[in-house]
Design a protein around this motif. Structure first.
Motif, mmCIF file in Angstrom:
data_model
loop_
_atom_site.group_PDB
_atom_site.id
_atom_site.type_symbol
_atom_site.label_atom_id
_atom_site.label_comp_id
_atom_site.label_asym_id
_atom_site.label_seq_id
_atom_site.Cartn_x
_atom_site.Cartn_y
_atom_site.Cartn_z
ATOM 1 N N ALA A 141 -8.406 10.210 4.108
ATOM 2 C CA ALA A 141 -8.086 9.104 3.205
ATOM 3 C C ALA A 141 -8.047 7.775 3.942
ATOM 4 N N TYR B 113 -6.626 -1.801 -1.445
ATOM 5 C CA TYR B 113 -6.020 -2.910 -0.711
ATOM 6 C C TYR B 113 -6.967 -3.544 0.300
ATOM 7 N N ARG C 299 -11.635 7.894 7.549
ATOM 8 C CA ARG C 299 -12.653 8.042 6.519
ATOM 9 C C ARG C 299 -13.951 8.606 7.106
ATOM 10 N N LEU D 263 2.463 1.827 -3.374
ATOM 11 C CA LEU D 263 1.546 2.357 -4.386
ATOM 12 C C LEU D 263 1.247 3.834 -4.107
ATOM 13 N N GLN D 264 1.108 4.179 -2.823
ATOM 14 C CA GLN D 264 0.920 5.594 -2.467
ATOM 15 C C GLN D 264 2.140 6.399 -2.923
ATOM 16 N N ILE E 207 -6.375 4.254 -2.979
ATOM 17 C CA ILE E 207 -5.345 3.241 -2.723
ATOM 18 C C ILE E 207 -5.668 2.480 -1.436
ATOM 19 N N VAL E 208 -6.122 3.228 -0.423
ATOM 20 C CA VAL E 208 -6.506 2.573 0.839
ATOM 21 C C VAL E 208 -7.610 1.548 0.553
ATOM 22 N N ASP E 209 -8.618 1.944 -0.214
ATOM 23 C CA ASP E 209 -9.729 1.042 -0.555
ATOM 24 C C ASP E 209 -9.261 -0.135 -1.406
ATOM 25 N N ARG F 215 -4.587 -3.355 -8.651
ATOM 26 C CA ARG F 215 -4.751 -2.465 -7.483
ATOM 27 C C ARG F 215 -4.782 -1.012 -7.950
ATOM 28 N N GLU F 216 -3.904 -0.700 -8.907
ATOM 29 C CA GLU F 216 -3.874 0.671 -9.423
ATOM 30 C C GLU F 216 -5.212 1.026 -10.071
ATOM 31 N N TYR G 254 -7.352 14.715 -5.341
ATOM 32 C CA TYR G 254 -6.759 13.383 -5.217
ATOM 33 C C TYR G 254 -6.456 12.993 -3.775
ATOM 34 N N GLY G 255 -6.985 13.762 -2.831
ATOM 35 C CA GLY G 255 -6.903 13.341 -1.432
ATOM 36 C C GLY G 255 -5.555 13.565 -0.770
ATOM 37 N N ARG H 180 -7.142 9.693 -15.133
ATOM 38 C CA ARG H 180 -6.980 10.336 -13.832
ATOM 39 C C ARG H 180 -5.857 9.653 -13.061
ATOM 40 N N TYR H 181 -5.407 10.301 -11.994
ATOM 41 C CA TYR H 181 -4.464 9.646 -11.093
ATOM 42 C C TYR H 181 -5.253 8.737 -10.157
ATOM 43 N N MET H 182 -4.520 7.871 -9.480
ATOM 44 C CA MET H 182 -5.129 7.194 -8.341
ATOM 45 C C MET H 182 -5.384 8.284 -7.303
ATOM 46 N N SER H 183 -6.159 7.980 -6.259
ATOM 47 C CA SER H 183 -6.273 8.928 -5.158
ATOM 48 C C SER H 183 -5.760 8.240 -3.903
ATOM 49 N N THR H 184 -5.415 9.039 -2.901
ATOM 50 C CA THR H 184 -4.884 8.453 -1.657
ATOM 51 C C THR H 184 -5.931 7.528 -1.028
ATOM 52 N N TYR H 185 -7.197 7.985 -1.013
ATOM 53 C CA TYR H 185 -8.248 7.155 -0.410
ATOM 54 C C TYR H 185 -8.558 5.946 -1.291
ATOM 55 N N LEU I 69 2.006 7.063 -6.535
ATOM 56 C CA LEU I 69 1.072 8.159 -6.834
ATOM 57 C C LEU I 69 1.733 9.514 -6.568
ATOM 58 N N PHE I 70 2.320 9.666 -5.380
ATOM 59 C CA PHE I 70 2.917 10.963 -5.013
ATOM 60 C C PHE I 70 4.034 11.350 -5.987
ATOM 61 N N THR J 280 0.846 -1.207 0.000
ATOM 62 C CA THR J 280 0.000 0.000 0.000
ATOM 63 C C THR J 280 0.872 1.244 0.000
ATOM 64 N N ALA K 21 -7.629 1.636 -7.449
ATOM 65 C CA ALA K 21 -7.343 2.921 -6.790
ATOM 66 C C ALA K 21 -7.788 4.099 -7.645
#
Lengths: 382, 262
Positions: free
Chosen positions: A62, B195, A57, A11-12, B191-193, B71-72, A48-49, B184-189, A15-16, A8, B75
Motif C-alpha cells: 500500500a 494524499y 508500492r 483517514l486510514q 488513501i496513500v494516493d 480525499r475519501e 482493500y489492501g 465500496r470502501y476506500m483502500s489503504t493504497y 477506513l479500518f 492520512t 481514496a
C-alpha cells in the motif's frame, strides 16, 4: 514531538474502523464458535489492501507505514483479535522476512503476490521442543545437488490452514549453535509434495485464526527459495519477531479498548440500586484507570512503530510495548467481564471472548518473560 | 467518457442531536461524512469507468474542511477532485448552489453528471435537477439502476409504486438513490494516493466568467430559511394494564379495527 495523527493516518483509521464495525464485527462471534476464519472476509481484507500496508508500492504494497499498520491492527482487534493475528503474521512475520532479506527477484516473485492480495503468508519457526529456546530446533535441511531437502515439523504455524506460502526455518549446519546454523526457506504450502498441514489446533482464544502443525517430509526446495544467506536464519527470524511485536502490541491495545468500550456501553444501560452502574464512582474510577493504561500502551506502541519507520533500533521499544500492552489487555478484559458481571461471562456478550483472546498476547511472538530478556539485554546491566 | 460526480459533505445524522433550546442541529463534535446518495452515485461512476474506461472527477462545494470528503472520494478511486470554496458562495440556497456548481461543470467539461438524489441534512432533492436546468441538459432523478448503452444511458427511475425505464442521450444528469449501488470502501493504497494528489480549489475569481455575483451566496438566494425546529414528539400511547392474555388480544384487536388497520 507531535502526538497527533496526520490527516492520512486519520483517514486510514476511519477506513479500518468502518470496515471493522461493518464487515468484521457481525462475524466475530460465529467465527470464534466455528473455529474457522471466513474466507469471504479474508478476500475482502485482501481486496482493500489490509495485507500489504507498510510495504512499498514497487512490490504491490500500500505504500503506507508501520504506524498505519498499528492503526489497522488496533481497529480490527477491537472487534476481533483473530483478524488481528491473521493480518499480523502475514504482514510482520512472513512479508517482513522477504522484504528485508529477499533478492529483487524473490521480492517480485514471492513478495508481490503476498502484498497485492493474491496470496496469504505464514511463518514456521516454533517446534514442539523449540519455543522460546530456538536451540531445540530439529527441522533440518540438507543439500541435494543445488536443491535443499527439508525434513521436520513446525507447530503453531498461524495462517497455515489457508496460507499459500510459509517462511520456514530449518537447521542447515548441526556443527554450530542454532543461532548460526539456521536457514530461512520460502516454501509453497499448497502445491509442494511432502507438505502436510494438520487440522486447526484447538485453543482457548483467537479460535477463528488458523493455527496448525505443518509437517515437512522430504520437501524439495529449489535454490531460488533460500531466503538470505545460508546460516543467517536466526537473525532473520529475530528481526521478523521484532517487527511482529509492534503488531501484537497494537492487537493488545485493540483488544483492551474494545473490551473497555463494551463495558462502558453496558454500564450506561445496566441499572442496579436504582441507577446505571456507570454512575457509581467505583465504576468510573476503574474505567478511568483502564483508559489511562490503554492510552499509555497505545503511545508505547506508536513510539515503537515510529522508531521502525525512522530506521532506528526499535527492538527493545517493541518488546516494551508488547510487554506492557499485553498485560494491560488482560487486566482490562478481566475488568470488563467483572464490570458486566454474569452477563460479561456469557457468550451473548463479546467480552468473554476478548478475555480468552487477550491471554495469547502474553505468549506468542515471544512470551512476556522473553520480552524482559530483550529489554534487560538492551540495558547494559552486566 | 468523462463522468463528473457531485458530492456533499454532511454531518453524520446518526449522531446528530437537536439543541433543545434553539431547535437547530448541534454540529459540533459530529463527524462529517459523504452524503449517502452521493456515495452511491460515485460508486456507479467508478463501475462505469471500470467497464467502459474514462475518468471520474468529483466536485464538492463547501468550506475548506470538505477537503476530507474529496480525499475519501479519491481514496475510493476517483481520478481527480475539485473543491468549490469561497466566501462569496457562503449561505447559498439550492438555486445559488446549483448556479455555482453548474459554472464549475461547464469549466470542467463532462459527458455524464451524477449527483445524489438529496442530502441528509437538507432533504430538498433540488440541487441535482437545478444543475441540469442551468446546464440545459436532460436529467433523470431517483435512479435505482444505471447502465451505459452507446451514447446514451438507460436509467431506471424509482417511484413509490412503479418504475420508469428511461433512455437518455449523453450529455445528461442523473440523480442517484443510495439503492443504486453499494459503495465500496476506500483502500489503504487508495488513501496513500489520495494524499499525493492535488485537489483543485476554485473560488469566485476562477468561475467569475460564468457567474453573476447577484445570483450566488446568501444575497443571491431566492429562498431563505425562516425558522427550523424539531418535530413535535407524538403523544404517549394508551396503556392498558391488568388484562389477561385473552383480554389483551381482544383489546389490541379492537384498537386495530377502530383505526382501520385491519
Amino acid at each position: 514531538m507531535d502526538f497527533h495523527l496526520s490527516k492520512t493516518h486519520l483517514l486510514q483509521q476511519q477506513l479500518f474502523r468502518t470496515f471493522a464495525e461493518t464487515e468484521i464485527r457481525p462475524l466475530a462471534k460465529e467465527m470464534d464458535e466455528n473455529e474457522a476464519y471466513d474466507p469471504a472476509l479474508l478476500a475482502k481484507l485482501q481486496k482493500y489492501g489490509f495485507l500489504g500496508i507498510p510495504y512499498s508500492r514497487e512490490y504491490g504494497g500500500a505504500g503506507a507505514d508501520t504506524l498505519t499498520y498499528t492503526l489497522c491492527m488496533e481497529e480490527v482487534s477491537k472487534v476481533d483479535a483473530s483478524t488481528g493475528i491473521t493480518i499480523s503474521v502475514h504482514t510482520s512475520l512472513c512479508c517482513s522476512c522477504i522484504n528485508n532479506y529477499g533478492t529483487e527477484e524473490q521480492k517480485q516473485k514471492f513478495l508481490r503476490p503476498l502484498l497485492d492480495g493474491r496470496q496469504v503468508g505464514s511463518f514456521g519457526l516454533t517446534e514442539t521442543n523449540a519455543g522460546s529456546d530456538v536451540q531445540g530446533a530439529q527441522t533440518v535441511a540438507v543439500r541435494d545437488g543445488d536443491d535443499w531437502i527439508i525434513n521436520g515439523s513446525k507447530i503453531f504455524t498461524t495462517n497455515s490452514g489457508f496460507a499459500d506460502v510459509c517462511v520456514v526455518f530449518a537447521i542447515t549446519d548441526r556443527t554450530v549453535p542454532a543461532a548460526k546454523g539456521l536457514t530461512a526457506f520460502i516454501v509453497d504450502l499448497k502445491n509442494t509434495p511432502g507438505v502436510t498441514v494438520s487440522e486447526n489446533i484447538e485453543r482457548m482464544g483467537i479460535r477463528a485464526a488458523s493455527n496448525c502443525i505443518v509437517t515437512y517430509d522430504h520437501v524439495r526446495v529449489t535454490p531460488d527459495r533460500v531466503l538470505g544467506p545460508v546460516g543467517r536464519g536466526f537473525k532473520i527470524a529475530m528481526g521478523a519477531l521484532d517487527c511482529g511485536r509492534i503488531g501484537i502490541a497494537a492487537q493488545a491495545v485493540g483488544i483492551a479498548q474494545g473490551a473497555l468500550n463494551e463495558a462502558i456501553k453496558y454500564g450506561k444501560e445496566r441499572k442496579q440500586f436504582g441507577k446505571p452502574i456507570n454512575s457509581f464512582q467505583n465504576t468510573q474510577f476503574k474505567m478511568a484507570e483502564m483508559q489511562t493504561k490503554i492510552d499509555a500502551a497505545r503511545l508505547m506502541t506508536w513510539r515503537a512503530a515510529l522508531a521502525e519507520d525512522n530506521h532506528e533500533n526499535f527492538g527493545p521499544l517493541a518488546a516494551m510495548a508488547k510487554l506492557f500492552a499485553s498485560d494491560v489487555a488482560n487486566e482490562v478484559c478481566r475488568f470488563a467481564v467483572q464490570a458486566m458481571g454474569g452477563y460479561g461471562y456469557c457468550r451473548e456478550y463479546p467480552v468473554e471472548r476478548m478475555l480468552r483472546d487477550a491471554k495469547i498476547t502474553e505468549i506468542y511472538e515471544g512470551t512476556s518473560e522473553v520480552m524482559k530478556m530483550v529489554i534487560s539485554g538492551s540495558m547494559k546491566l552486566k | 467518457m468523462k463522468i463528473v460526480v457531485c458530492i456533499k459533505q454532511v454531518p453524520d445524522t446518526a449522531e446528530v442531536k437537536l439543541d433543545p433550546r434553539t431547535g437547530t442541529l448541534i454540529r459540533e463534535g459530529v463527524p462529517s461524512i459523504i452524503n449517502h446518495d452521493d456515495k452511491a452515485g460515485l460508486e456507479a461512476a467508478l463501475r462505469l469507468r471500470e467497464q467502459f474506461g474514462g475518468t471520474v472527477t468529483v466536485v464538492c462545494m463547501g468550506p475548506p474542511q470538505a477537503d476530507i470528503a474529496l480525499r475519501e472520494a479519491l481514496a475510493m478511486g476517483a481520478d481527480d477532485a475539485c473543491l468549490l470554496s469561497a466566501r462569496e458562495f457562503g449561505g447559498s440556497d439550492t438555486y445559488a448552489t446549483a448556479t455555482v456548481i453548474a459554472a464549475a461543470l461547464k469549466k470542467i467539461g463532462f459527458d455524464l453528471v451524477i449527483t445524489g438524489r438529496q442530502a441528509i441534512d437538507g432533504d430538498t432533492a433540488q440541487v441535482g435537477p437545478q444543475i441540469a436546468e442551468q446546464l440545459h441538459i436532460p436529467q433523470v432523478s431517483y435512479a435505482e439502476e444505471l447502465r451505459l448503452e452507446g451514447d446514451s444511458v438507460i436509467v431506471r427511475r424509482q417511484f413509490e409504486d412503479q418504475a420508469h425505464l428511461l433512455k437518455v442521450k449523453l450529455p445528461c444528469l442523473v440523480t442517484a438513490l443510495s439503492e443504486l449501488c453499494e459503495a465500496r470502501y476506500m483502500s489503504t493504497y487508495g488513501i496513500v494516493d489520495a494524499y499525493k494528489k492535488e485537489i483543485t480549489v476554485w473560488g469566485f475569481e476562477d468561475l467569475k466568467n460564468d457567474l453573476n455575483p447577484a445570483w450566488i451566496g446568501l444575497k443571491g438566494s431566492p429562498t431563505h430559511v425562516f425558522q427550523s425546529f424539531g418535530k413535535q414528539a407524538k403523544a404517549a400511547g394508551t396503556r392498558m394494564t391488568g388484562l389477561s392474555a385473552d383480554e389483551a388480544v381482544a383489546a389490541i384487536m379492537d384498537k386495530l379495527i377502530e383505526r382501520h388497520i385491519i
